[in-house]
Design a protein around this motif. Structure first.
Motif, PDB file in Angstrom:
ATOM      1  N   ASP A  79      -3.020  -8.556   3.044  1.00 28.73           N
ATOM      2  CA  ASP A  79      -2.404  -7.537   2.020  1.00 28.73           C
ATOM      3  C   ASP A  79      -2.969  -6.182   1.993  1.00 28.73           C
ATOM      4  O   ASP A  79      -4.088  -5.896   1.601  1.00 28.73           O
ATOM      5  CB  ASP A  79      -2.507  -7.601  -0.230  1.00 28.73           C
ATOM      6  CG  ASP A  79      -1.309  -5.897  -0.263  1.00 28.73           C
ATOM      7  OD1 ASP A  79      -1.131  -5.536   0.799  1.00 28.73           O
ATOM      8  OD2 ASP A  79      -0.880  -6.965  -1.092  1.00 28.73           O
ATOM      9  N   TYR A 107       0.739 -12.275   9.296  1.00 28.95           N
ATOM     10  CA  TYR A 107      -0.684 -12.334   8.572  1.00 28.95           C
ATOM     11  C   TYR A 107      -0.668 -10.667   7.792  1.00 28.95           C
ATOM     12  O   TYR A 107       0.090 -10.488   6.828  1.00 28.95           O
ATOM     13  CB  TYR A 107      -1.627 -12.299   9.093  1.00 28.95           C
ATOM     14  CG  TYR A 107      -2.007 -14.320   8.524  1.00 28.95           C
ATOM     15  CD1 TYR A 107      -1.472 -14.835   8.193  1.00 28.95           C
ATOM     16  CD2 TYR A 107      -2.031 -13.892  10.711  1.00 28.95           C
ATOM     17  CE1 TYR A 107      -1.996 -16.717   8.538  1.00 28.95           C
ATOM     18  CE2 TYR A 107      -2.309 -16.029  10.583  1.00 28.95           C
ATOM     19  CZ  TYR A 107      -1.859 -17.047  10.054  1.00 28.95           C
ATOM     20  OH  TYR A 107      -2.499 -17.848  10.198  1.00 28.95           O
ATOM     21  N   CYS A 108      -1.159 -10.194   8.224  1.00 29.54           N
ATOM     22  CA  CYS A 108      -1.819  -8.878   7.984  1.00 29.54           C
ATOM     23  C   CYS A 108      -0.908  -7.716   7.678  1.00 29.54           C
ATOM     24  O   CYS A 108       0.039  -7.294   6.634  1.00 29.54           O
ATOM     25  CB  CYS A 108      -3.413  -8.076   8.133  1.00 29.54           C
ATOM     26  SG  CYS A 108      -4.252  -9.143   7.912  1.00 29.54           S
ATOM     27  N   THR A 111       2.544  -9.460   4.712  1.00 27.94           N
ATOM     28  CA  THR A 111       2.447  -9.311   4.503  1.00 27.94           C
ATOM     29  C   THR A 111       2.377  -7.742   3.806  1.00 27.94           C
ATOM     30  O   THR A 111       2.568  -7.337   2.098  1.00 27.94           O
ATOM     31  CB  THR A 111       0.682  -9.757   3.616  1.00 27.94           C
ATOM     32  OG1 THR A 111       0.311 -11.066   4.554  1.00 27.94           O
ATOM     33  CG2 THR A 111      -0.071  -9.627   2.387  1.00 27.94           C
ATOM     34  N   THR A 112       1.679  -6.984   4.484  1.00 23.47           N
ATOM     35  CA  THR A 112       1.870  -5.291   3.888  1.00 23.47           C
ATOM     36  C   THR A 112       2.908  -4.698   3.527  1.00 23.47           C
ATOM     37  O   THR A 112       3.676  -3.848   2.836  1.00 23.47           O
ATOM     38  CB  THR A 112       0.838  -4.357   4.736  1.00 23.47           C
ATOM     39  OG1 THR A 112      -0.218  -5.193   4.851  1.00 23.47           O
ATOM     40  CG2 THR A 112       0.516  -3.356   4.587  1.00 23.47           C
ATOM     41  N   ARG A 114       5.718  -6.261   3.281  1.00 26.95           N
ATOM     42  CA  ARG A 114       5.979  -7.132   1.996  1.00 26.95           C
ATOM     43  C   ARG A 114       5.793  -6.049   0.199  1.00 26.95           C
ATOM     44  O   ARG A 114       6.390  -6.152  -0.453  1.00 26.95           O
ATOM     45  CB  ARG A 114       5.986  -8.548   1.718  1.00 26.95           C
ATOM     46  CG  ARG A 114       7.110  -9.177   2.445  1.00 26.95           C
ATOM     47  CD  ARG A 114       6.487 -10.871   2.691  1.00 26.95           C
ATOM     48  NE  ARG A 114       7.602 -11.297   3.484  1.00 26.95           N
ATOM     49  CZ  ARG A 114       7.916 -11.845   4.503  1.00 26.95           C
ATOM     50  NH1 ARG A 114       6.651 -11.050   5.432  1.00 26.95           N
ATOM     51  NH2 ARG A 114       8.960 -12.234   5.449  1.00 26.95           N
TER      52      ARG A 114
END
Length: 161
Positions: A79, A107-108, A111-112, A114
């Motif tokens: 995140d 992944y990054c 996640t970012t 969301r």
């Protein structure tokens, strides 16, 4: 300022990312467009045991069009908002709309997206501006297509160069 481009983890430690050359080319085009309009450019760099701070692996790709005058944040989690100062920077500069690109899709970047959605930011994602690696069950291309399908319309608007 109401819009910023956020480039996530375009680092040497991820040099084997799927379609790396095309990915960097697409991101650089977007960086150049933002820079020409004097819009903020933000770069996130992941730190872990494989990408220790100030190492070659931690450093951004040499062919990325970043400059010293851009804004940089380090992160220890997928995140980009978690304990980085990114949210404060965006809010202090009255930036409510962000465009995201970079690595790794599932992944990054995911996640970012969301996290930004739940923080209330308007989100755009650069089509063909994110990538990942093959997993044991899916190819990188499948992972990218699946996430694009999930993000589009629900979490983000998809933009093209």
């Amino acid at each position: 300022m109401s819009e910023a481009l956020i480039v996530i983890d375009m680092q040497n430690g991820l040099e084997d990312v799927y379609q790396r050359k095309q990915l960097i080319n697409n991101i650089n085009k977007r960086i150049d467009q933002y820079r020409s309009k004097r819009k903020p450019l933000v770069f996130l760099q992941h730190i872990d045991e494989n990408m220790p701070v100030f190492s070659r692996e931690w450093s951004l790709f040499d062919d990325l069009h970043n400059q010293d005058t851009d804004r940089y944040f380090n992160k220890y989690r997928p995140d980009s908002f978690y304990q980085t100062g990114l949210e404060s920077f965006l809010k202090l500069n009255k930036i409510s709309s962000i465009e995201l690109c970079g690595a790794q899709t599932e992944y990054c970047v995911g996640t970012t997206i969301r996290a930004a959605f739940y923080l209330g930011f308007q989100i755009s994602v650069l089509k063909d501006g994110f990538s990942t690696f093959d997993s044991e069950i899916l190819t990188a291309k499948q992972i990218n297509q699946h996430h694009l399908y999930i993000w589009q319309g629900t979490f983000a608007k998809i933009v093209e160069i």
